[in-house]
Design a protein around this motif. Structure first.
Motif, mmCIF file in Angstrom:
data_model
loop_
_atom_site.group_PDB
_atom_site.id
_atom_site.type_symbol
_atom_site.label_atom_id
_atom_site.label_comp_id
_atom_site.label_asym_id
_atom_site.label_seq_id
_atom_site.Cartn_x
_atom_site.Cartn_y
_atom_site.Cartn_z
ATOM 1 N N ALA A 14 27.486 6.792 26.899
ATOM 2 C CA ALA A 14 26.037 6.601 26.853
ATOM 3 C C ALA A 14 25.756 5.154 26.476
ATOM 4 O O ALA A 14 26.463 4.574 25.647
ATOM 5 N N VAL A 15 24.707 4.578 27.066
ATOM 6 C CA VAL A 15 24.388 3.166 26.823
ATOM 7 C C VAL A 15 23.807 2.984 25.422
ATOM 8 O O VAL A 15 24.257 2.142 24.645
ATOM 9 N N ARG A 16 22.753 3.735 25.105
ATOM 10 C CA ARG A 16 22.110 3.748 23.783
ATOM 11 C C ARG A 16 21.481 2.409 23.410
ATOM 12 O O ARG A 16 21.168 2.170 22.245
ATOM 13 N N MET A 17 21.281 1.525 24.390
ATOM 14 C CA MET A 17 20.748 0.193 24.094
ATOM 15 C C MET A 17 19.724 -0.240 25.132
ATOM 16 O O MET A 17 19.610 -1.435 25.410
ATOM 17 N N ILE A 18 19.000 0.676 25.746
ATOM 18 C CA ILE A 18 18.032 0.307 26.783
ATOM 19 C C ILE A 18 16.703 0.040 26.093
ATOM 20 O O ILE A 18 15.872 0.930 25.932
ATOM 21 N N ASP A 19 16.508 -1.181 25.699
ATOM 22 C CA ASP A 19 15.335 -1.576 24.924
ATOM 23 C C ASP A 19 14.954 -2.991 25.329
ATOM 24 O O ASP A 19 15.811 -3.792 25.722
ATOM 25 N N VAL A 20 13.657 -3.304 25.230
ATOM 26 C CA VAL A 20 13.190 -4.634 25.647
ATOM 27 C C VAL A 20 13.776 -5.741 24.789
ATOM 28 O O VAL A 20 13.814 -6.903 25.212
ATOM 29 N N SER A 21 14.272 -5.419 23.599
ATOM 30 C CA SER A 21 14.879 -6.439 22.746
ATOM 31 C C SER A 21 16.378 -6.539 22.935
ATOM 32 O O SER A 21 17.018 -7.405 22.331
ATOM 33 N N LYS A 22 16.960 -5.682 23.767
ATOM 34 C CA LYS A 22 18.403 -5.702 23.987
ATOM 35 C C LYS A 22 18.784 -5.956 25.443
ATOM 36 O O LYS A 22 19.951 -6.229 25.730
ATOM 37 N N VAL A 23 17.853 -5.855 26.370
ATOM 38 C CA VAL A 23 18.124 -6.185 27.771
ATOM 39 C C VAL A 23 17.805 -7.660 27.960
ATOM 40 O O VAL A 23 16.692 -8.110 27.669
ATOM 41 N N LEU A 24 18.786 -8.430 28.440
ATOM 42 C CA LEU A 24 18.661 -9.883 28.529
ATOM 43 C C LEU A 24 18.368 -10.329 29.953
ATOM 44 O O LEU A 24 18.952 -9.812 30.916
ATOM 45 N N LEU A 25 17.484 -11.299 30.056
ATOM 46 C CA LEU A 25 17.215 -11.969 31.323
ATOM 47 C C LEU A 25 18.124 -13.191 31.375
ATOM 48 O O LEU A 25 17.878 -14.199 30.717
ATOM 49 N N THR A 26 19.212 -13.107 32.142
ATOM 50 C CA THR A 26 20.237 -14.160 32.160
ATOM 51 C C THR A 26 20.083 -15.143 33.302
ATOM 52 O O THR A 26 20.780 -16.147 33.347
ATOM 53 N N GLY A 27 19.204 -14.872 34.243
ATOM 54 C CA GLY A 27 18.964 -15.765 35.370
ATOM 55 C C GLY A 27 17.644 -15.392 36.014
ATOM 56 O O GLY A 27 16.874 -14.588 35.470
ATOM 57 N N GLN A 28 17.381 -15.953 37.163
ATOM 58 C CA GLN A 28 16.127 -15.653 37.846
ATOM 59 C C GLN A 28 16.126 -14.196 38.320
ATOM 60 O O GLN A 28 16.880 -13.837 39.223
ATOM 61 N N ASN A 29 15.307 -13.349 37.673
ATOM 62 C CA ASN A 29 15.210 -11.908 37.962
ATOM 63 C C ASN A 29 16.532 -11.182 37.777
ATOM 64 O O ASN A 29 16.727 -10.095 38.318
ATOM 65 N N ARG A 30 17.439 -11.756 36.996
ATOM 66 C CA ARG A 30 18.775 -11.183 36.804
ATOM 67 C C ARG A 30 18.901 -10.713 35.368
ATOM 68 O O ARG A 30 18.776 -11.510 34.429
ATOM 69 N N ASP B 260 19.257 8.164 27.002
ATOM 70 C CA ASP B 260 19.299 6.922 27.783
ATOM 71 C C ASP B 260 18.158 6.881 28.792
ATOM 72 O O ASP B 260 17.475 5.861 28.942
ATOM 73 N N LEU B 261 17.944 7.997 29.500
ATOM 74 C CA LEU B 261 16.881 8.034 30.500
ATOM 75 C C LEU B 261 15.509 7.927 29.836
ATOM 76 O O LEU B 261 14.606 7.270 30.374
ATOM 77 N N THR B 262 15.356 8.563 28.662
ATOM 78 C CA THR B 262 14.073 8.459 27.955
ATOM 79 C C THR B 262 13.820 7.030 27.497
ATOM 80 O O THR B 262 12.687 6.517 27.618
ATOM 81 N N MET B 263 14.839 6.371 26.970
ATOM 82 C CA MET B 263 14.695 4.962 26.583
ATOM 83 C C MET B 263 14.380 4.096 27.789
ATOM 84 O O MET B 263 13.587 3.146 27.705
ATOM 85 N N PHE B 264 15.004 4.404 28.912
ATOM 86 C CA PHE B 264 14.725 3.708 30.165
ATOM 87 C C PHE B 264 13.250 3.859 30.529
ATOM 88 O O PHE B 264 12.580 2.897 30.921
ATOM 89 N N GLY B 265 12.722 5.079 30.373
ATOM 90 C CA GLY B 265 11.307 5.304 30.667
ATOM 91 C C GLY B 265 10.388 4.520 29.743
ATOM 92 O O GLY B 265 9.373 3.961 30.179
ATOM 93 N N ARG B 266 10.732 4.462 28.450
ATOM 94 C CA ARG B 266 9.910 3.678 27.523
ATOM 95 C C ARG B 266 9.914 2.199 27.922
ATOM 96 O O ARG B 266 8.887 1.515 27.787
ATOM 97 N N LEU B 267 11.058 1.718 28.368
ATOM 98 C CA LEU B 267 11.127 0.314 28.792
ATOM 99 C C LEU B 267 10.239 0.058 30.004
ATOM 100 O O LEU B 267 9.543 -0.964 30.075
ATOM 101 N N VAL B 268 10.232 0.987 30.976
ATOM 102 C CA VAL B 268 9.384 0.821 32.158
ATOM 103 C C VAL B 268 7.912 0.825 31.752
ATOM 104 O O VAL B 268 7.112 -0.003 32.224
#
Length: 482
Positions: A248-264, A291-299
């Motif tokens: 399980a990822v357990r880290m799908i959050d706007v403070s843990k998903v990184l923007l490392t390049g243009q739209n990447r 994980d899916l619920t956290m994904f939904g909160r991020l969206v």
């Protein structure tokens, strides 16, 4: 194409059965030997109709911005920490620690559950490469078996997940700290910092009736739908990889998903929660549903520009906002992810819902690969002139070679010395050195190709004058170097 006698190139002939050759009604076809390519000449790049270098594509910026972006990343890697932070000089084989998050009074520190966390960049002594070190403060590890999940994560490779290197505990910060080492992506931003963090207002200057006026420019906080779909596809593919490995990822959050390049984007900090919660018995099925619920909160957060957009008090209002700003497909994906979990809800079902967007994302990714290959192809020949200058350095002004003190002053070497003066030691009418880089590059390129253009070389005492071609000078250099 030139024809060569097959008898002279027997090693190019395949072995044939003798009986088959005797029965043949025709002789063996002639062998054509391919002429060697002129690698010192520039290879034509891809046609601009297929790879437009100046176009801003989904993943790759224009050529001018791409070069600047890479230069800034290189500069960031070699930056050092400001003085007075009292960081350890060495940490389990890592040195030159630089904090990657703001710190000090008035800065809200981010937490992992009940623990404060800090991210550093450090150089690994064994390979000299930069890595990102996430430190969990005041965490006491009770069992060595807690590191077992790190071994699983360190073997996982996916373009949507920041790779885990290793984990260890340390007392170098004057406490019991857990440190997890990740791959480092310079100048990355969290999705919160890139899209949700309030930005300072901008002003536009204009003149009216002879007076300067500053107009407040409102910044749009709505993320384009194409970008939203790109984030959804990239995260869904990463989650698919992890769930297929029964993790399980357990880290799908706007403070843990990184923007490392243009739209990447890439998911960071994976594996830490597994170590922190190693004593708790967890049902992997429930963790994957979370994980899916956290994904939904991020969206929801990205679409509504609000971290708590999926919370119950304003859920219905924010859902209507998504319906007004985005298409019905985005709304359906958000509802699917945020809905109640169950055996029927899994990442494969989500990928079936968005398969058209996955195909579009693949096309954009292939286009980005073509763009980057096009950019790389234009840099292939950059070392030609460096190799040529190295040959000059080996040949010119040798004090003694083969027991001949005047080795560089006679024969072909003398022509090379005069050409060196022609390229680098010219003087203008006032006796000042000519520092014309265009002249140097032009001469070296003509020499590397070996053109038939002739130039006049004059000795420093003006007693000797030679008229030679670049082709002849090139032959002199090759002979002297050999």
């Amino acid at each position: 194409m030139q024809y060569y006698d097959e008898q002279a190139y027997q090693h190019y002939q395949p072995e044939y059965d003798q009986n088959a050759l005797d029965a043949a009604y025709y002789t063996a076809p002639p062998v054509f030997i391919r002429q060697p390519l002129n690698y010192h000449l520039y290879t034509p790049t891809t046609h601009p109709d297929f790879v437009p270098a100046e176009t801003n594509t989904h993943f790759v910026p224009p050529s001018s911005e791409l070069r600047q972006l890479l230069q800034v990343r290189s500069e960031t890697i070699h930056s050092i920490a400001p003085a007075g932070l009292k960081l350890p000089e060495e940490l389990q084989g890592y040195h030159t620690l630089v904090p990657l998050e703001p710190s000090g009074t008035g800065v809200e520190r981010r937490k992992f559950g009940n623990w404060y966390s800090t991210v550093y960049r450090a150089i690994r002594s064994s390979d000299g490469l930069p890595y990102a070190l996430r430190r969990i403060e005041n965490f006491r590890l009770t069992r060595q078996a807690a590191f077992a999940p790190i071994e699983v994560w360190s073997s996982l490779r996916h373009p949507g997940i920041i790779s885990v290197r290793e984990a260890f505990t340390t007392r170098s910060f004057d406490d019991n700290s857990l440190v997890v080492v990740y791959a480092y992506h310079p100048n990355s931003q969290t999705l919160f910092d890139a899209h949700l963090k309030p930005k300072p207002p901008t002003y536009q200057s204009r003149y009216q009736h002879g007076r300067q006026q500053l107009l407040l420019q409102a910044q749009s906080t709505v993320i384009p739908e194409r970008t939203i779909w790109s984030y959804i596809v990239q995260i869904a593919c990463a989650v698919k990889k992890v769930h297929d490995l029964s993790q399980a990822v357990r880290m799908i959050d706007v403070s843990k998903v990184l923007l490392t390049g243009q739209n990447r984007i890439r998911i960071s900090s994976c594996g830490i929660v597994d170590v922190l919660m190693h004593d708790a018995v967890q049902d992997m099925m429930l963790l994957q549903q979370e994980d899916l619920t956290m994904f939904g909160r991020l969206v929801f957060a990205l679409c509504c520009n609000n971290v708590s957009a999926a919370s119950p008090p304003h859920f219905q209002k924010n859902l209507e906002l998504i319906g007004r700003l985005y298409s019905a497909d985005v709304k359906n994906v958000a509802l699917f992810l945020i809905g109640k979990g169950g055996p029927h809800r899994n990442i494969d079902q989500l990928l079936d819902m968005i398969r058209g967007k996955v195909i579009q994302e693949q096309e954009e990714a292939l286009g980005a690969t073509d763009r980057l290959e096009h950019e790389l192809q234009s840099e292939l020949e950059n070392a030609r002139l460096v190799r040529l200058l190295c040959k000059f350095g080996f040949i010119n002004e040798r004090p003694e070679f083969a027991r001949e003190p005047r080795w560089s002053e006679t024969g072909d070497r003398y022509i090379i010395k005069l050409f060196r003066d022609y390229v680098f030691h010219q003087m203008d009418e006032q006796g000042n050195p000519v520092l014309n880089m265009s002249h140097v590059l032009t001469c070296l390129n003509k020499l590397d190709v070996g053109t038939d253009e002739r130039i006049m070389l004059v000795a420093r005492d003006e007693q000797n004058c030679l008229v030679v071609s670049y082709k002849e000078i090139k032959a002199c250099i090759d002979g002297a170097f050999t």
